[in-house]
Design an enzyme around this catalytic site. Structure first.
Site, PDB file in Angstrom:
ATOM      1  N   HIS A  52       0.840  -1.191   0.000  1.00  0.00           N
ATOM      2  CA  HIS A  52       0.000   0.000   0.000  1.00  0.00           C
ATOM      3  C   HIS A  52       0.881   1.249   0.000  1.00  0.00           C
ATOM      4  CE1 HIS A  52      -3.777  -2.183   1.797  1.00  0.00           C
ATOM      5  NE2 HIS A  52      -3.324  -2.740   0.692  1.00  0.00           N
ATOM      6  N   GLU A  54       1.417   3.737   2.120  1.00  0.00           N
ATOM      7  CA  GLU A  54       2.228   4.060   3.291  1.00  0.00           C
ATOM      8  C   GLU A  54       3.512   3.227   3.333  1.00  0.00           C
ATOM      9  OE1 GLU A  54      -2.172   4.261   4.604  1.00  0.00           O
ATOM     10  OE2 GLU A  54      -0.938   3.184   3.150  1.00  0.00           O
ATOM     11  N   CYS A  80      -5.037   1.445   6.722  1.00  0.00           N
ATOM     12  CA  CYS A  80      -5.799   0.251   7.090  1.00  0.00           C
ATOM     13  C   CYS A  80      -5.296  -0.299   8.423  1.00  0.00           C
ATOM     14  CB  CYS A  80      -5.717  -0.807   5.994  1.00  0.00           C
ATOM     15  SG  CYS A  80      -4.053  -1.410   5.650  1.00  0.00           S
ATOM     16  N   THR A 166     -25.221  10.231 -32.150  1.00  0.00           N
ATOM     17  CA  THR A 166     -24.101   9.325 -31.904  1.00  0.00           C
ATOM     18  C   THR A 166     -23.730   8.535 -33.155  1.00  0.00           C
ATOM     19  OG1 THR A 166     -25.572   7.545 -31.164  1.00  0.00           O
ATOM     20  CG2 THR A 166     -24.761   9.078 -29.485  1.00  0.00           C
ATOM     21  N   TRP A 175     -15.495   8.126 -37.840  1.00  0.00           N
ATOM     22  CA  TRP A 175     -15.434   8.489 -36.420  1.00  0.00           C
ATOM     23  C   TRP A 175     -16.053   9.859 -36.256  1.00  0.00           C
ATOM     24  CZ3 TRP A 175     -14.237   4.669 -33.268  1.00  0.00           C
ATOM     25  CH2 TRP A 175     -13.397   3.659 -33.698  1.00  0.00           C
ATOM     26  N   GLY A 297     -25.294   1.377 -26.549  1.00  0.00           N
ATOM     27  CA  GLY A 297     -26.211   2.123 -27.390  1.00  0.00           C
ATOM     28  C   GLY A 297     -27.279   2.855 -26.599  1.00  0.00           C
TER      29      GLY A 297
END
Length: 363
Positions: A52, A54, A80, A166, A175, A297
């Site tokens: 983690h 620390e 933790c 779209t 595109w 969609g």
């Protein structure tokens, strides 16, 4: 809280952002260790099962030949306090004999939930929380929502023309937006635990639905909604990576065709005979999915929106007009403006020639 606290926490937040592509389902956490107004160690969360933030910062200080005794630790989430895949970070800080710990947020995980800070206080370490809380909350919004509600953070991504299409009426969509926006979209896939799509999108586009961006060391789970199991197992999305195929009617013969190539098939039938989307989100939460990135969609997105399951709308708007075409969402006919879905802008940024809009439900 001082100006220096804010400054050092900003650096810890930067480190947390760097961890987003590698650490799920763990939260993205950054840590900075400061002594005598010098940063002597820093780090962020590694892959699941690894160190983690620390511990990484403590190791960094050791590599630099620095003693952390009497230092101040800035961390974006409460350390933790339990033994999980790794030992407790609060215990590591206690044993390192740091003087002060400043945490941006308390961890809502029931296994922690204040116990990490309490462990530090009981060891005589000064503790403060709340510095940089808003930014820390945003970085880990998926993890935090799942810990609090059991549900993941759901983000729907759209690419549209300025007049809200779209695709053209004939379905052509490649595109609408530029290369920069498409590349940016892969970042959002990469930080997610799952990418969700529907049978219509898979059939029309035959997409891979993976994250193709530098630094994407792990791939999100691909989740395909196909109520009738009518898709072909030969489509690209089923050929690589982990795939969860969700149906409303489990046909054992059809299902075995997918299962034979490693695809997991489950049935989640709703009252309308379609996939129960709320149950699907809950299932993904149980699988420790923090963020779900939707690329689908108008029909699937419309269903998610009407059920209040979309937490965030990521919209790329291209500076072009397409006239009659396919719309963003398939919503029922409304009689009053108040029946619409009210959103608020969170961020607007230019990406290449396009605009990237980030919106969330108002209120």
């Amino acid at each position: 809280m001082s100006f220096s606290d804010i400054s050092y926490m900003r650096r810890a937040l930067e480190l947390a952002r760097e961890a987003r592509m590698i650490c799920p389902p763990n939260p993205a956490v950054g840590c900075v260790i400061v002594k005598d107004r010098r940063v002597i160690g820093e780090g962020h969360t590694q892959r699941t099962g690894e160190a983690h933030a620390e511990v990484m910062a403590l190791r960094d200080a050791e590599r630099r030949g620095e003693s952390v005794e009497g230092a101040t630790v800035y961390v974006t989430l409460e350390p933790c306090s339990h033994y999980g895949r790794t030992p407790p970070c609060a215990l590591a800080l206690k044993n390192a004999r740091v003087l002060r710990v400043v945490a941006a947020l308390k961890d809502p995980n029931p296994l922690v939930s204040g116990r990490g800070l309490k462990m530090l206080e009981e060891a005589g370490i000064e503790v403060e929380s709340g510095v940089g809380a808003r930014e820390a909350e945003d970085i880990n919004k998926g993890f935090l929502k799942r810990q609090r509600t059991g549900m993941p953070w759901v983000r729907s991504k759209f690419a549209m023309s300025l007049d809200g299409n779209t695709a053209l009426s004939n379905g052509v969509s490649k595109w609408i937006t530029g290369e920069e926006a498409r590349r940016d979209g892969h970042f959002w896939r990469a930080i997610s635990g799952a990418v969700l799509t529907g049978s219509g999108t898979v059939e029309a586009d035959d997409p891979l639905m993976n994250a193709r961006i530098e630094g994407a060391e792990r791939q999100p789970l691909k989740v395909v909604v196909d109520s009738q199991l009518r898709l072909s197992p030969d489509l690209k999305i089923f050929k690589e990576g982990k795939v969860l195929l969700v149906c409303a009617f489990y046909d054992i013969v059809r299902a075995q065709m997918f299962e034979a190539q490693g695809v997991e098939v489950i049935e989640l039938r709703g009252a309308d005979g379609k996939v129960n989307l709320k149950a699907l989100c809950a299932e993904l939460g149980r699988r420790e999915i923090n963020e779900v990135h939707v690329e689908a969609g108008a029909r699937l997105n419309g269903a998610l929106a009407m059920q209040g399951l979309i937490d965030e709308y990521l919209i790329y708007a291209a500076p072009r007009l397409l006239g009659q075409g396919r719309k963003l969402l398939d919503l029922p006919t409304l009689q009053n403006l108040s029946e619409g879905i009210a959103l608020e802008f969170i961020d607007v940024e230019k990406v290449g020639p396009d605009l990237r809009l980030l919106l969330r439900p108002a209120g």
